[in-house]
Design a protein around this motif. Structure first.
Motif, PDB file in Angstrom:
ATOM      1  N   HIS A  16       0.735  -1.360  -0.333  1.00 32.14           N
ATOM      2  CA  HIS A  16       0.130   0.246  -0.104  1.00 32.14           C
ATOM      3  C   HIS A  16       0.793   1.382  -0.107  1.00 32.14           C
ATOM      4  CE1 HIS A  16      -3.502   2.630   0.837  1.00 32.14           C
ATOM      5  NE2 HIS A  16      -4.201   2.068   1.180  1.00 32.14           N
ATOM      6  N   PRO A  17       0.785   1.873  -0.904  1.00 31.98           N
ATOM      7  CA  PRO A  17       1.424   3.211  -0.911  1.00 31.98           C
ATOM      8  C   PRO A  17       1.579   3.983   0.078  1.00 31.98           C
ATOM      9  CG  PRO A  17      -0.242   3.571  -2.070  1.00 31.98           C
ATOM     10  CD  PRO A  17      -0.524   2.030  -2.096  1.00 31.98           C
ATOM     11  N   ASN A  18       2.634   4.649   0.605  1.00 30.65           N
ATOM     12  CA  ASN A  18       2.460   5.783   2.273  1.00 30.65           C
ATOM     13  C   ASN A  18       2.919   4.848   2.890  1.00 30.65           C
ATOM     14  OD1 ASN A  18       2.383   8.241   0.244  1.00 30.65           O
ATOM     15  ND2 ASN A  18       0.558   8.023  -0.505  1.00 30.65           N
ATOM     16  N   THR A  19       2.621   3.410   2.680  1.00 31.59           N
ATOM     17  CA  THR A  19       2.593   2.840   4.281  1.00 31.59           C
ATOM     18  C   THR A  19       3.934   2.397   4.605  1.00 31.59           C
ATOM     19  OG1 THR A  19       2.003   0.663   3.356  1.00 31.59           O
ATOM     20  CG2 THR A  19      -0.105   2.288   4.475  1.00 31.59           C
ATOM     21  N   ASP A  20       4.043   1.721   5.852  1.00 31.88           N
ATOM     22  CA  ASP A  20       5.511   1.179   6.410  1.00 31.88           C
ATOM     23  C   ASP A  20       5.487   0.010   6.469  1.00 31.88           C
ATOM     24  OD1 ASP A  20       7.750   3.583   5.273  1.00 31.88           O
ATOM     25  OD2 ASP A  20       6.848   4.173   7.208  1.00 31.88           O
ATOM     26  N   VAL A  21       6.572  -0.830   6.483  1.00 27.38           N
ATOM     27  CA  VAL A  21       6.835  -1.842   7.807  1.00 27.38           C
ATOM     28  C   VAL A  21       6.693  -1.930   8.837  1.00 27.38           C
ATOM     29  CG1 VAL A  21       7.700  -4.608   7.389  1.00 27.38           C
ATOM     30  CG2 VAL A  21       7.074  -3.375   5.300  1.00 27.38           C
ATOM     31  N   ALA A  67      -1.435  -3.835   2.542  1.00 24.80           N
ATOM     32  CA  ALA A  67      -1.155  -4.233   0.938  1.00 24.80           C
ATOM     33  C   ALA A  67      -2.873  -3.648   0.366  1.00 24.80           C
ATOM     34  CB  ALA A  67      -1.427  -5.755   1.261  1.00 24.80           C
ATOM     35  N   LEU A  68      -2.668  -3.085  -1.022  1.00 27.28           N
ATOM     36  CA  LEU A  68      -3.425  -2.889  -1.718  1.00 27.28           C
ATOM     37  C   LEU A  68      -3.807  -3.762  -2.857  1.00 27.28           C
ATOM     38  CD1 LEU A  68      -5.657  -0.219  -2.264  1.00 27.28           C
ATOM     39  CD2 LEU A  68      -3.348   0.434  -3.784  1.00 27.28           C
ATOM     40  N   VAL A  69      -5.108  -4.548  -3.483  1.00 30.49           N
ATOM     41  CA  VAL A  69      -5.383  -5.128  -4.722  1.00 30.49           C
ATOM     42  C   VAL A  69      -6.119  -4.217  -4.943  1.00 30.49           C
ATOM     43  CG1 VAL A  69      -6.838  -7.131  -5.010  1.00 30.49           C
ATOM     44  CG2 VAL A  69      -5.699  -7.060  -3.110  1.00 30.49           C
TER      45      VAL A  69
END
Length: 73
Positions: A16-21, A67-69
């Motif tokens: 997912h954009p703009n997110t970190d692990v 995540a982004l689907v």
């Protein structure tokens, strides 16, 4: 007699954009838990320090990502 129609659509999963692990750890023998961070190194060091203080050697290390689907066109 009934008929069934199946339609398959391809999808892609990405970070997912703009997110970190994020990383965190918890001891398997007591209630100790390390605060989460965006780097696994400090979490691992905190686990080793906890082992040095307590002798506890088992930890659950948790790595969280988002995540982004999306549907393929």
């Amino acid at each position: 007699m009934s008929r069934k129609v199946y339609r398959y659509v391809s999808h892609t999963i990405t970070a997912h954009p703009n997110t970190d692990v994020t990383y965190e750890a918890e001891c398997l023998r007591c209630d100790w838990r390390d605060v989460q961070g965006d780097d696994s190194g400090p979490v691992d060091i905190a686990c080793m320090e906890h082992t040095g203080r307590t002798g506890h050697a088992g930890f659950r290390r948790i790595c969280t990502s988002f995540a982004l689907v999306t549907r393929d066109e």
